[in-house]
Write a protein that holds these residues in place. Structure first.
Motif, PDB file in Angstrom:
ATOM      1  N   GLU A 115     -35.970 -40.184  -7.855  1.00  0.00           N
ATOM      2  CA  GLU A 115     -35.124 -41.185  -8.495  1.00  0.00           C
ATOM      3  C   GLU A 115     -33.953 -40.532  -9.224  1.00  0.00           C
ATOM      4  OE1 GLU A 115     -35.009 -44.574  -8.607  1.00  0.00           O
ATOM      5  OE2 GLU A 115     -36.365 -44.363  -6.913  1.00  0.00           O
ATOM      6  N   THR A 116     -34.235 -39.414  -9.895  1.00  0.00           N
ATOM      7  CA  THR A 116     -33.169 -38.700 -10.616  1.00  0.00           C
ATOM      8  C   THR A 116     -32.088 -38.228  -9.652  1.00  0.00           C
ATOM      9  OG1 THR A 116     -34.747 -37.968 -12.279  1.00  0.00           O
ATOM     10  CG2 THR A 116     -32.673 -36.760 -12.146  1.00  0.00           C
ATOM     11  N   ARG A 117     -32.510 -37.658  -8.501  1.00  0.00           N
ATOM     12  CA  ARG A 117     -31.531 -37.194  -7.510  1.00  0.00           C
ATOM     13  C   ARG A 117     -30.688 -38.352  -6.989  1.00  0.00           C
ATOM     14  NH1 ARG A 117     -35.737 -33.604  -5.841  1.00  0.00           N
ATOM     15  NH2 ARG A 117     -36.461 -35.127  -4.303  1.00  0.00           N
ATOM     16  N   LYS A 118     -31.348 -39.488  -6.723  1.00  0.00           N
ATOM     17  CA  LYS A 118     -30.601 -40.645  -6.228  1.00  0.00           C
ATOM     18  C   LYS A 118     -29.592 -41.133  -7.266  1.00  0.00           C
ATOM     19  CE  LYS A 118     -34.064 -42.477  -3.014  1.00  0.00           C
ATOM     20  NZ  LYS A 118     -34.987 -43.595  -2.717  1.00  0.00           N
ATOM     21  N   GLU A 119     -30.036 -41.162  -8.521  1.00  0.00           N
ATOM     22  CA  GLU A 119     -29.143 -41.600  -9.592  1.00  0.00           C
ATOM     23  C   GLU A 119     -27.948 -40.658  -9.723  1.00  0.00           C
ATOM     24  OE1 GLU A 119     -31.469 -41.909 -13.094  1.00  0.00           O
ATOM     25  OE2 GLU A 119     -32.682 -43.596 -12.369  1.00  0.00           O
ATOM     26  N   GLN A 120     -28.211 -39.346  -9.644  1.00  0.00           N
ATOM     27  CA  GLN A 120     -27.122 -38.371  -9.733  1.00  0.00           C
ATOM     28  C   GLN A 120     -26.127 -38.559  -8.598  1.00  0.00           C
ATOM     29  OE1 GLN A 120     -29.343 -34.716  -9.755  1.00  0.00           O
ATOM     30  NE2 GLN A 120     -29.502 -34.644 -11.985  1.00  0.00           N
ATOM     31  N   GLU A 121     -26.658 -38.740  -7.387  1.00  0.00           N
ATOM     32  CA  GLU A 121     -25.769 -38.936  -6.232  1.00  0.00           C
ATOM     33  C   GLU A 121     -24.947 -40.210  -6.397  1.00  0.00           C
ATOM     34  OE1 GLU A 121     -24.925 -37.157  -3.704  1.00  0.00           O
ATOM     35  OE2 GLU A 121     -26.293 -35.497  -4.064  1.00  0.00           O
ATOM     36  N   LEU A 122     -25.589 -41.259  -6.908  1.00  0.00           N
ATOM     37  CA  LEU A 122     -24.882 -42.526  -7.101  1.00  0.00           C
ATOM     38  C   LEU A 122     -23.777 -42.377  -8.143  1.00  0.00           C
ATOM     39  CD1 LEU A 122     -24.650 -45.507  -6.413  1.00  0.00           C
ATOM     40  CD2 LEU A 122     -26.383 -45.990  -8.168  1.00  0.00           C
ATOM     41  N   LEU A 123     -24.059 -41.676  -9.241  1.00  0.00           N
ATOM     42  CA  LEU A 123     -23.051 -41.470 -10.280  1.00  0.00           C
ATOM     43  C   LEU A 123     -21.862 -40.677  -9.751  1.00  0.00           C
ATOM     44  CD1 LEU A 123     -25.371 -40.660 -13.332  1.00  0.00           C
ATOM     45  CD2 LEU A 123     -23.959 -42.705 -13.038  1.00  0.00           C
ATOM     46  N   VAL A 124     -22.148 -39.616  -8.976  1.00  0.00           N
ATOM     47  CA  VAL A 124     -21.059 -38.820  -8.393  1.00  0.00           C
ATOM     48  C   VAL A 124     -20.253 -39.675  -7.429  1.00  0.00           C
ATOM     49  CG1 VAL A 124     -20.545 -36.882  -6.852  1.00  0.00           C
ATOM     50  CG2 VAL A 124     -22.207 -36.594  -8.693  1.00  0.00           C
ATOM     51  N   TYR A 125     -20.940 -40.478  -6.622  1.00  0.00           N
ATOM     52  CA  TYR A 125     -20.249 -41.331  -5.652  1.00  0.00           C
ATOM     53  C   TYR A 125     -19.307 -42.303  -6.369  1.00  0.00           C
ATOM     54  CZ  TYR A 125     -19.518 -44.766  -1.950  1.00  0.00           C
ATOM     55  OH  TYR A 125     -18.947 -45.612  -1.043  1.00  0.00           O
ATOM     56  N   ARG A 126     -19.777 -42.923  -7.448  1.00  0.00           N
ATOM     57  CA  ARG A 126     -18.936 -43.882  -8.182  1.00  0.00           C
ATOM     58  C   ARG A 126     -17.720 -43.198  -8.802  1.00  0.00           C
ATOM     59  NH1 ARG A 126     -23.846 -47.180 -11.226  1.00  0.00           N
ATOM     60  NH2 ARG A 126     -24.411 -48.545  -9.459  1.00  0.00           N
ATOM     61  N   GLU A 127     -17.920 -41.984  -9.337  1.00  0.00           N
ATOM     62  CA  GLU A 127     -16.784 -41.250  -9.916  1.00  0.00           C
ATOM     63  C   GLU A 127     -15.763 -40.901  -8.839  1.00  0.00           C
ATOM     64  OE1 GLU A 127     -15.865 -40.356 -12.954  1.00  0.00           O
ATOM     65  OE2 GLU A 127     -17.544 -41.352 -13.938  1.00  0.00           O
ATOM     66  N   MET A 128     -16.234 -40.498  -7.662  1.00  0.00           N
ATOM     67  CA  MET A 128     -15.316 -40.148  -6.582  1.00  0.00           C
ATOM     68  C   MET A 128     -14.608 -41.391  -6.046  1.00  0.00           C
ATOM     69  SD  MET A 128     -15.426 -36.938  -6.543  1.00  0.00           S
ATOM     70  CE  MET A 128     -14.430 -36.641  -5.094  1.00  0.00           C
ATOM     71  N   GLU A 129     -15.305 -42.524  -6.044  1.00  0.00           N
ATOM     72  CA  GLU A 129     -14.650 -43.779  -5.640  1.00  0.00           C
ATOM     73  C   GLU A 129     -13.512 -44.130  -6.604  1.00  0.00           C
ATOM     74  OE1 GLU A 129     -17.550 -46.957  -5.267  1.00  0.00           O
ATOM     75  OE2 GLU A 129     -17.037 -47.108  -3.141  1.00  0.00           O
ATOM     76  N   THR A 130     -13.793 -43.951  -7.896  1.00  0.00           N
ATOM     77  CA  THR A 130     -12.760 -44.205  -8.907  1.00  0.00           C
ATOM     78  C   THR A 130     -11.579 -43.261  -8.712  1.00  0.00           C
ATOM     79  OG1 THR A 130     -14.438 -44.927 -10.492  1.00  0.00           O
ATOM     80  CG2 THR A 130     -12.290 -44.279 -11.378  1.00  0.00           C
ATOM     81  N   LEU A 131     -11.880 -42.000  -8.444  1.00  0.00           N
ATOM     82  CA  LEU A 131     -10.833 -41.007  -8.221  1.00  0.00           C
ATOM     83  C   LEU A 131      -9.980 -41.392  -7.016  1.00  0.00           C
ATOM     84  CD1 LEU A 131      -9.847 -38.174  -9.237  1.00  0.00           C
ATOM     85  CD2 LEU A 131     -11.279 -37.188  -7.452  1.00  0.00           C
ATOM     86  N   ALA A 132     -10.634 -41.800  -5.923  1.00  0.00           N
ATOM     87  CA  ALA A 132      -9.900 -42.196  -4.719  1.00  0.00           C
ATOM     88  C   ALA A 132      -9.026 -43.424  -4.989  1.00  0.00           C
ATOM     89  CB  ALA A 132     -10.883 -42.479  -3.581  1.00  0.00           C
ATOM     90  N   GLU A 133      -9.567 -44.383  -5.742  1.00  0.00           N
ATOM     91  CA  GLU A 133      -8.803 -45.591  -6.067  1.00  0.00           C
ATOM     92  C   GLU A 133      -7.583 -45.261  -6.915  1.00  0.00           C
ATOM     93  OE1 GLU A 133      -9.574 -49.849  -8.361  1.00  0.00           O
ATOM     94  OE2 GLU A 133     -11.275 -48.654  -7.673  1.00  0.00           O
ATOM     95  N   GLU A 134      -7.778 -44.377  -7.908  1.00  0.00           N
ATOM     96  CA  GLU A 134      -6.652 -43.971  -8.755  1.00  0.00           C
ATOM     97  C   GLU A 134      -5.585 -43.242  -7.943  1.00  0.00           C
ATOM     98  OE1 GLU A 134      -5.874 -44.345 -12.004  1.00  0.00           O
ATOM     99  OE2 GLU A 134      -7.558 -45.702 -12.317  1.00  0.00           O
ATOM    100  N   GLY A 135      -6.013 -42.489  -6.933  1.00  0.00           N
ATOM    101  CA  GLY A 135      -5.063 -41.737  -6.109  1.00  0.00           C
ATOM    102  C   GLY A 135      -4.488 -42.544  -4.963  1.00  0.00           C
ATOM    103  N   GLY A 136      -4.900 -43.812  -4.826  1.00  0.00           N
ATOM    104  CA  GLY A 136      -4.377 -44.658  -3.757  1.00  0.00           C
ATOM    105  C   GLY A 136      -4.882 -44.264  -2.384  1.00  0.00           C
ATOM    106  N   PHE A 137      -6.090 -43.668  -2.326  1.00  0.00           N
ATOM    107  CA  PHE A 137      -6.624 -43.190  -1.052  1.00  0.00           C
ATOM    108  C   PHE A 137      -7.704 -44.146  -0.574  1.00  0.00           C
ATOM    109  CE2 PHE A 137     -10.014 -40.564   1.025  1.00  0.00           C
ATOM    110  CZ  PHE A 137      -9.328 -40.332   2.215  1.00  0.00           C
ATOM    111  N   VAL A 138      -7.592 -44.558   0.694  1.00  0.00           N
ATOM    112  CA  VAL A 138      -8.571 -45.467   1.298  1.00  0.00           C
ATOM    113  C   VAL A 138      -9.297 -44.712   2.410  1.00  0.00           C
ATOM    114  CG1 VAL A 138      -8.943 -47.644   2.504  1.00  0.00           C
ATOM    115  CG2 VAL A 138      -7.121 -47.459   0.789  1.00  0.00           C
ATOM    116  N   ARG A 139     -10.612 -44.629   2.297  1.00  0.00           N
ATOM    117  CA  ARG A 139     -11.401 -43.937   3.311  1.00  0.00           C
ATOM    118  C   ARG A 139     -11.484 -44.763   4.594  1.00  0.00           C
ATOM    119  NH1 ARG A 139     -17.078 -42.611   0.854  1.00  0.00           N
ATOM    120  NH2 ARG A 139     -17.043 -40.733   2.129  1.00  0.00           N
ATOM    121  N   SER A 140     -11.712 -44.077   5.707  1.00  0.00           N
ATOM    122  CA  SER A 140     -11.869 -44.776   6.981  1.00  0.00           C
ATOM    123  C   SER A 140     -13.138 -45.619   6.941  1.00  0.00           C
ATOM    124  CB  SER A 140     -11.943 -43.768   8.132  1.00  0.00           C
ATOM    125  OG  SER A 140     -13.054 -42.906   7.959  1.00  0.00           O
TER     126      SER A 140
END
Length: 632
Positions: free
Chosen positions: A370-395
């Motif tokens: 559960e801890t690993r999943k939570e860590q991965e989810l937190l990193v994913y959300r931060e990277m999504e925010t980073l991509a949104e701030e940079g105007g980058f849309v993933r395929s």
């Protein structure tokens, strides 16, 4: 269009393997059958509407199928195992463990065997032990055995007449196999002791180290005695996980499934030489209706297929389906393997002991998962925010998957031996098989911007050329630096037409050299003290790319520094250089030697001797530090 009814009529009544595919052609299930005709048709009969939800879901997604006929059920089992590993189908029970474990190899095919670490096994006449989950332990075992028994360290097997030994012989860590100094009978006896130790019998090694420690102590060689004392401690540490002796001198494994609402695991206990010596856990991808027997059967096929030596007995709580077939599959090279469900006696007590051991462990495993999943989810959300701030849309195909991040760094010494390094992360995990090293070719001097651009150009040019080792593009590039590094990277991507495929950001530092912000191409910043998860993640990426770049630079710099000036002389290669240094002891003596004195070295001819004299007359260089007194 694939006609299922028509193709069902063509199925042969023979053993084989079948692969169900979905509408986009992905393999979603691999199975084996004694009769392909009977087994595959069952999936499309009305009686299967009463099957488990998992089977119903799978059948609803079958758009086509393929099959491969085999000569026997055993051939089908082996092929099924290989195809499951290849395709990782959604509806199969899967061993979710994709690490390549190290083995210890004793090169018994050689006249004078060596002890080495390897990650591949082959039918080459050598003995393999493993796989081991602890790489550090493997390295310690290899170093310990090679040092205690003074094993041959080089991979050479043929030694010509007048061969000169390497430095290992002169400093007393090699017996001198290359010059015939090693006694073959004594060497073979030591190899047998090493094999016994790796099989779990450690008494010979401990006794040998204790004798050497006592001998050194009696002769007042206290540093040497301390070395053997530490070696004994290291050997003991390797064995300290042994907790109980119950089976008289036997080797066996205990395989127990752990199934919960959130996660399934296989727990593997190892018994070597009668001692319970280790425990490993393996996450399993499964569905709710998969039974404990299903998990054990899938694990036995997928895990032990990579083993060189399977223990003769495997204890299980419940016998898996097709027990006899699995036993035949696991039995190799004349060694029989039995899968046993013990009902009473010592083996049953051992099974009960391990079962009680995993009760508390199950809670820990679920918490860690559960801890690993939570860590991965937190990193994913931060990277999504980073991509949104940079105007980058993933395929579309990348959305929902962990972000692939690449980072680059340059390392040199005042512009000398300049190298570039590339590291890759998928989510929070490094993908070390995708790391790459670059020697800087076109940039001279300490020009980090130019060097970075060369590395990026070479990396993405190869991707565009279809090089499979560079084919996967990153979602985000994290440059170690500020706006200057980001602009340099973007210039390369613009020129290659790749700017829209990925987001480039920089990791800017403050006056105290601490990473303070993420910098975008347009100069905007995200202050990291407001984003602790991103701060920690970017710091991890930075540290890893620094480490990788510096390590590569040090290796290259050391290699170039130790290059002998003798090798710049026509006619002098590595062999003659070694012989010259062995004969004259110092570079200064070689420099002052006459043609006649140089020709006293067996391999040095008169033309070569004249080349050496001429070289030192024309080049008044000082010898390298490492060459001044190498054999004294």
């Amino acid at each position: 269009m694939f006609d299922i009814e028509e193709n069902l009529k063509k199925l042969p009544d023979t053993p084989g393997v079948y692969m169900h595919k979905d509408k986009i052609g992905q393999v979603i299930y691999v199975g084996k059958a004694i009769s392909l005709k009977n087994r595959v048709r069952q999936y499309f009969q009305s009686s299967y509407q009463n099957s488990s939800p998992k089977v119903k879901a799978m059948v609803s997604h079958i758009a086509s199928f393929e099959y491969i006929t085999c000569g026997s059920e055993m051939e089908a089992l082996i092929l099924e195992c290989n195809l499951i590993k290849k395709y990782m189908p959604k509806y199969n029970v899967l061993l979710r463990d994709d690490k390549t474990y190290p083995y210890i190899m004793v090169t018994t095919s050689e006249e004078y065997p060596r002890v080495v670490k390897t990650r591949r096994i082959a039918k080459d006449g050598n003995r393999y032990f493993g796989p081991y989950s602890d790489v550090g332990a493997v390295n310690r075992i290899v170093d310990l055995l090679t040092s205690v028994y003074m094993m041959k360290r080089c991979s050479k097997t043929d030694f010509p007449k007048n061969f000169r030994p390497c430095l290992n012989y002169h400093i007393g860590v090699c017996r001198g196999v290359c010059i015939g100094k090693a006694n073959p009978e004594e060497y073979r006896k030591d190899v047998d002791e090493i094999l016994e130790f790796l099989e779990g019998k450690d008494q010979s090694l401990i006794q040998k180290m204790r004798a050497r420690m006592e001998e050194a102590s009696e002769k007042l060689r206290f540093e040497e005695a301390a070395k053997w004392r530490d070696a004994m401690t290291a050997a003991a540490e390797l064995k300290e996980t042994q907790r109980v002796t119950m089976i008289n001198g036997k080797d066996l494994d205990i395989v127990l499934p752990v199934k919960s609402e959130k996660q399934s695991f296989i727990v593997l206990f190892s018994v070597r030489d009668g001692k319970l010596s280790g425990r490993e856990t393996f996450p399993i991808q499964s569905e709710e209706e998969d039974t404990r027997k299903d998990l054990v059967g899938a694990f036995l096929k997928q895990y032990y297929s990579q083993w060189a030596n399977v223990p003769p007995e495997i204890l299980v709580e419940e016998e898996p389906e097709e027990k006899e077939l699995l036993e035949e599959f696991l039995s190799r090279d004349g060694r029989k393997v039995k899968i046993i469900e013990p009902k009473r006696g010592v083996k049953r007590k051992l099974l009960d002991l391990t079962k009680s051991d995993i009760v508390e462990m199950t809670k820990t495993l679920e918490t860690k998962a559960e801890t690993r999943k939570e860590q991965e989810l937190l990193v994913y959300r931060e990277m999504e925010t980073l991509a949104e701030e940079g105007g980058f849309v993933r395929s579309r195909e990348r959305q929902g998957k962990p972000f692939r991040v690449e980072s680059y760094d340059i390392s040199n010494t005042n512009g000398v031996d300049s190298v570039g390094a590339m590291v890759v992360f998928c989510g929070s995990k490094p993908v070390r098989k995708d790391y790459r090293k670059f020697k800087i070719r076109t940039v001279e001097g300490p020009n980090d911007y130019g060097s970075l651009q060369e590395v990026l150009f070479r990396r993405f040019r190869r991707a565009l050329q279809g090089d499979p080792s560079f084919s996967i593009y990153p979602d985000v590039i994290m440059m170690d630096g500020g706006l200057g590094q980001v602009s340099s990277a973007c210039q390369v991507l613009d020129a290659l037409g790749l700017s829209k495929k990925m987001l480039v950001v920089g990791l800017a530092k403050d006056d105290h050299h601490r990473t303070r912000a993420v910098v975008f191409r347009d100069g905007r910043e995200i202050l990291l003290h407001d984003h602790p998860i991103l701060f920690h993640y970017s710091g991890t990426v930075q540290e890893e790319v620094h480490r990788f770049a510096i390590t590569f630079h040090h290796q290259l710099h050391t290699k170039n520094t130790m290059h002998s000036m003798l090798e710049d002389i026509p006619g002098v290669g590595e062999k003659r250089r070694t012989e010259l240094l062995y004969h004259f002891k110092t570079m200064d003596a070689i420099r002052k030697a006459s043609v006649e004195q140089l020709m006293e070295v067996p391999s040095v001819t008169e033309p070569v001797a004249r080349n050496i004299v001429k070289f030192f007359q024309e080049n008044k260089k000082e010898p390298l530090l490492g060459e001044k007194n190498i054999y004294k």
